[in-house]
Design a protein around this motif. Structure first.
Motif, PDB file in Angstrom:
ATOM      1  N   VAL A   1      33.853  33.413  32.471  1.00 28.58           N
ATOM      2  CA  VAL A   1      33.528  32.256  33.318  1.00 28.58           C
ATOM      3  C   VAL A   1      33.427  32.667  34.787  1.00 28.58           C
TER       4      VAL A   1
ATOM      5  N   VAL B   1      40.458  26.487  32.519  1.00 29.43           N
ATOM      6  CA  VAL B   1      39.985  27.664  31.783  1.00 29.43           C
ATOM      7  C   VAL B   1      41.153  28.582  31.426  1.00 29.43           C
ATOM      8  N   VAL B   2      41.996  28.889  32.398  1.00 29.62           N
ATOM      9  CA  VAL B   2      43.118  29.793  32.136  1.00 29.62           C
ATOM     10  C   VAL B   2      44.132  29.138  31.221  1.00 29.62           C
TER      11      VAL B   2
ATOM     12  N   LEU C   1      45.794  37.448  30.615  1.00 26.45           N
ATOM     13  CA  LEU C   1      45.494  36.120  31.138  1.00 26.45           C
ATOM     14  C   LEU C   1      45.505  36.116  32.665  1.00 26.45           C
TER      15      LEU C   1
ATOM     16  N   ALA D   1      42.293  37.676  33.758  1.00 27.99           N
ATOM     17  CA  ALA D   1      41.165  36.745  33.618  1.00 27.99           C
ATOM     18  C   ALA D   1      41.174  35.716  34.736  1.00 27.99           C
TER      19      ALA D   1
ATOM     20  N   ALA E   1      42.795  29.339  27.653  1.00 23.40           N
ATOM     21  CA  ALA E   1      42.871  30.725  27.173  1.00 23.40           C
ATOM     22  C   ALA E   1      44.307  31.122  26.889  1.00 23.40           C
TER      23      ALA E   1
ATOM     24  N   PRO F   1      40.596  35.443  23.696  1.00 25.49           N
ATOM     25  CA  PRO F   1      40.542  34.329  24.659  1.00 25.49           C
ATOM     26  C   PRO F   1      40.559  34.767  26.116  1.00 25.49           C
ATOM     27  N   PRO F   2      41.419  35.715  26.550  1.00 25.92           N
ATOM     28  CA  PRO F   2      41.343  36.139  27.958  1.00 25.92           C
ATOM     29  C   PRO F   2      39.998  36.768  28.323  1.00 25.92           C
TER      30      PRO F   2
ATOM     31  N   ALA G   1      37.596  33.985  28.736  1.00 29.24           N
ATOM     32  CA  ALA G   1      37.884  33.278  29.986  1.00 29.24           C
ATOM     33  C   ALA G   1      37.414  34.083  31.192  1.00 29.24           C
TER      34      ALA G   1
END
Length: 844
Positions: free
Chosen positions: A233, A202-203, A88, A91, A206, A226-227, A230
């Protein structure tokens, strides 16, 4: 079969070899299922892989128990949150091409751990009560906590509160507008709350999704999704931003590999053991992603797709008085303090604005201002031989208009203090120093690189008084050899930069244009190349006309014709405009720059720290000509002082370095052949922009990594290919012999010498003594079958071949449990092992 695996016939008690004709001893057959209560389980039925034991028509198949499903303990799920947090963070760091890293880090420090804590806390609270944790409370609470967090951290000054909905509406509107605002801003984007809400959301989303997947599923790879999504983007939004996301992508690869190691079924055998063997592989994958990712086919040969090509923001043209019209007024008030500046290179003029359109009456700017967070994109298609970094610190005083002075084309600008401003639109609100609002109004013309603050207003309004900023320019260092024969660009840009109105409103030709063409031809007679033409034109104007700071302003056709044919004296306004118009009649693309001269300004130092006071007497206009592959090059046709006799005087504002460049070009003898015909390849090499490739050590390192990966891949693939070929042989006898050879190869890992001197009986005895257990119980019987097939001519059936391979599987499992994984990997990577497998495979 290799010599080490060729069985020799075992002797029977009466001296006859086993398996030869006339032998009436027991022949080997597939083992029967173990009866209930009988001693010794069937090795095949007890093998972890399961399967059936074939015993012929009279014996039914016995199915082994299925392996237990993979279960991931709660402790291991919680430990896997560490690599998830790293993914995360990676990302979120991908947004460093969209926003400056300093304001971005506080957002990530909140958006990564807080939703993880919320989700994990709810999950653990429900799990301890012995009930499954539903998903909807986590989603609802995560959304509410995000609104509160954003309200407290980013939108502290928002009107209303969460209860009234005022702040919620402002946050929602900012979140929906943020992608379009980023796509219409020159990156890095401003760091106001209306922009930073995008990476925050966004983060956060995620982080919440990845935590739920890590705690609720046992998939090794799913929490990384998810990361990765993300990270897409900032990849899309930051295509034209500064820096690179290659290292961030490599970190995501490493984090994903570590997550798989912690959550895979192999981790049940020991975390330390799985990490010790898996971390080197993860490191190699991350290194390969960092070195080879940007050079992959299909990625390095074309520009990445940029959504900005599909977003067309409304063009914003500056609403401000032309600075060229103000040159005369500044010269009439030479003591007016315009701005104070401190720079690391005092020989670069201060460029204020660029005027590239001429309608026969006025030179105007065709700039289309774009909002910028402080970065000025480089001009495409240019590559000077070198650049000089120039840092400037400027404080505006009485400089009217929206334009901000800087040396050449700046690369970046940072507002350090807001202006006092007479106009209320200067700073509405923001931080204590007002930089948020100043950055929000900072604009750049991508074509010319000039800076502006706002869109402009009425003439003479001092909206930027007291504004301070720091600009960094990469001033080009021009090469005489490259300039001497440089061509001018063609196409639409060339047409626009050479356009002149040639007919009046009635459609009749304008006589002044013909006069300008004759004067330009006279001034450049004998010159062959564009730079030579421009240089001679500037020298001709300095020689035949004199500088007069009290001359009347104006640069229309009528003013220029009077200046060139009758008056022959004027300010830099007339010199620069005349040069630009005369050069356009020759086909040279030109524009007029307005700014302030650096030479002589040092005599008016405003402080001991090197700060210089720029006043009205420093106002200067100069023309610029565009050359292919070089960009816009300034010329200085204005004399440096008043010349009553018309004699040649030093150019006004021309740096000493430029004088040396012009001297080197003019003193060089002309070539005997055209420059396009001599040393064609060398000319092309000099014109190519530097820094087009990676250093040599990068390619060497990449080659070494590729060789290591190829070797490791071969060490893993060759044994697999040989085993597969042995097991899929068409003849059952060959499959039996292949199973025996596979057993011999495995027993070499526990000490059996790799030699052909062993009989099948000796190999079976060694295996029974060394590995023991269920994996070796059938080795003697299998050895007898191998002797019968290899030397007795027996043709086994399909059931016997399958049973032989099931016993081979059992032996391999026993060897794998006996030898540590690290030792098996080291043995597999030895060159001798790989060579032995290759020879064995070649003889199959």
């Amino acid at each position: 079969m290799s010599p080490a695996s060729t069985p020799r016939a075992a002797a029977l008690p009466d001296g006859r070899p086993a398996g030869l004709p006339g032998h009436d001893g027991p022949s080997w057959a597939p083992p029967r299922p173990t009866a209930p209560g009988a001693a010794g389980p069937d090795p095949v039925a007890s093998a972890p892989e399961g399967g059936t034991v074939g015993g012929g028509p009279a014996h039914g198949p016995v199915t082994a128990a299925r392996p237990a499903p993979h279960r991931l303990s709660l402790r291991r799920r919680l430990w896997s949150l560490l690599p998830v947090a790293g993914l995360l963070a990676g990302a979120g760091l991908g947004f460093h091409r969209v926003f400056p890293l300093g304001p971005l880090l506080p957002v990530l420090l909140v958006a990564v751990p807080v939703p993880m804590a919320v989700s994990a806390g709810l999950f653990l609270a429900r799990t301890r009560r012995g009930r499954p944790a539903p998903l909807w409370p986590s989603l609802v609470l995560g959304a509410v906590v995000w609104l509160v967090t954003v309200r407290v951290t980013l939108f502290r000054d928002a009107a209303g509160g969460l209860a009234s909905g005022g702040a919620v509406g402002e946050i929602r509107s900012a979140l929906l507008d943020a992608p379009h605002a980023v796509l219409t801003t020159i990156l890095p984007a401003p760091t106001g709350p209306g922009f930073l809400v995008l990476p925050h959301a966004v983060v956060w989303a995620a982080s919440l999704a990845a935590t739920e997947l890590a705690l609720r599923t046992r998939s090794p790879l799913l929490p990384a999704l998810p990361p990765v999504l993300a990270f897409g983007v900032p990849l899309v939004l930051g295509v034209s931003g500064p820096g690179s996301n290659t290292s961030v992508a490599a970190g995501l690869v490493a984090g994903t590999g570590l997550l798989v190691l912690l959550r895979s079924p192999a981790a049940r055998r020991g975390t330390v053991r799985s990490l010790s063997t898996g971390l080197p592989v993860v490191a190699v994958l991350a290194l390969a992603a960092a070195l080879l990712g940007p050079r992959l086919p299909g990625l390095s040969s074309r520009e990445p797709y940029d959504l900005r090509h599909r977003v067309h923001p409304p063009a914003v043209h500056p609403r401000s008085t032309s600075p060229l019209d103000q040159v005369g007024a500044w010269l009439q008030h030479p003591e007016t303090r315009l701005f104070r500046a401190r720079t690391t290179a005092a020989d670069h003029n201060w460029r204020l604005a660029v005027l590239d359109r001429y309608d026969g009456v006025k030179w105007t700017s065709g700039a289309e201002l774009a909002r910028s967070g402080g970065r000025v994109p480089p001009q495409p298609g240019t590559g000077p031989d070198g650049r000089e970094r120039v840092e400037q610190q400027v404080t505006l005083q009485n400089l009217p208009g929206i334009w901000l002075p800087a040396a050449d084309r700046p690369a970046s600008v940072r507002i350090t203090r807001r202006g006092e401003g007479d106009a209320p639109q200067t700073v509405a609100h923001g931080t204590e120093d007002g930089t948020d609002d100043a950055e929000r109004q900072l604009a750049v013309d991508p074509a010319s690189g000039v800076l502006a603050l706002g869109e402009g207003g009425g003439a003479g309004v001092r909206v930027n008084r007291g504004l301070s900023y720091t600009a960094v320019s990469q001033a080009p260092v021009l090469d005489a050899k490259r300039l001497q024969y440089a061509a001018v660009p063609d196409g639409a840009a060339h047409t626009a930069a050479t356009a002149l109105p040639r007919t009046d409103a009635a459609g009749e030709p304008i006589e002044a244009v013909g006069t300008f063409s004759e004067l330009a031809a006279e001034a450049t007679a004998g010159s062959s190349y564009p730079y030579q033409q421009a240089h001679r034109l500037a020298g001709w104007l300095r020689e035949h006309y004199r500088y007069d700071p009290t001359a009347l302003p104006g640069h229309a056709y009528r003013n220029l014709e009077f200046f060139l044919t009758t008056g022959k004296h004027g300010t830099s306004e007339q010199f620069a405009a005349s040069f630009a118009v005369l050069a356009r009649t020759l086909g040279l693309p030109t524009r007029v720059a307005v700014g302030f001269r650096a030479d002589g300004a040092g005599r008016r130092s405003a402080g001991e720290d090197g700060t210089t006071q720029i006043t009205g007497r420093d106002a200067l206009a100069w023309p610029e000509v565009r050359f292919e592959g070089v960009g816009w090059v300034p010329f200085y046709p204005t004399p440096g002082q008043t010349s009553k006799d018309g004699s040649s005087v030093p150019p006004a504002g021309q740096p000493e370095k430029r004088e040396k460049t012009d001297r080197a070009i003019t003193q060089q003898p002309p070539p005997s052949t055209a420059p396009g015909q001599q040393d064609d390849g060398k000319q092309h090499d000099r014109a190519a922009p530097p820094g087009g490739g990676l250093p040599v050590w990068v390619y060497v390192s990449a080659a070494v990594v590729l060789l290591l990966l190829a070797y490791c891949g071969g060490a893993a693939w060759v044994p697999y290919r040989i085993r597969r070929r042995r097991r899929r042989a068409r003849d059952p006898g060959q499959r039996v012999l292949g199973a025996w050879q596979q057993i011999v190869d495995r027993l070499t890992e526990v000490g059996l010498p790799a030699t052909a001197a062993h009989t099948a009986t000796e190999v079976a005895a060694f295996g029974a003594a060394r590995i023991g257990g269920s994996g070796s119980e059938q080795l003697p019987a299998l050895a007898r079958l191998v002797n019968e097939v290899g030397y007795g001519g027996r043709a086994p059936d399909e059931a016997a071949a399958e049973a032989a391979w099931r016993h081979c599987d059992a032996v391999e499992t026993s060897v794998a449990r006996t030898v540590p994984r690290r030792e098996r990997i080291k043995r597999a990577l030895r060159p001798g092992t790989l060579l032995r497998h290759s020879r064995s495979g070649a003889r199959q």
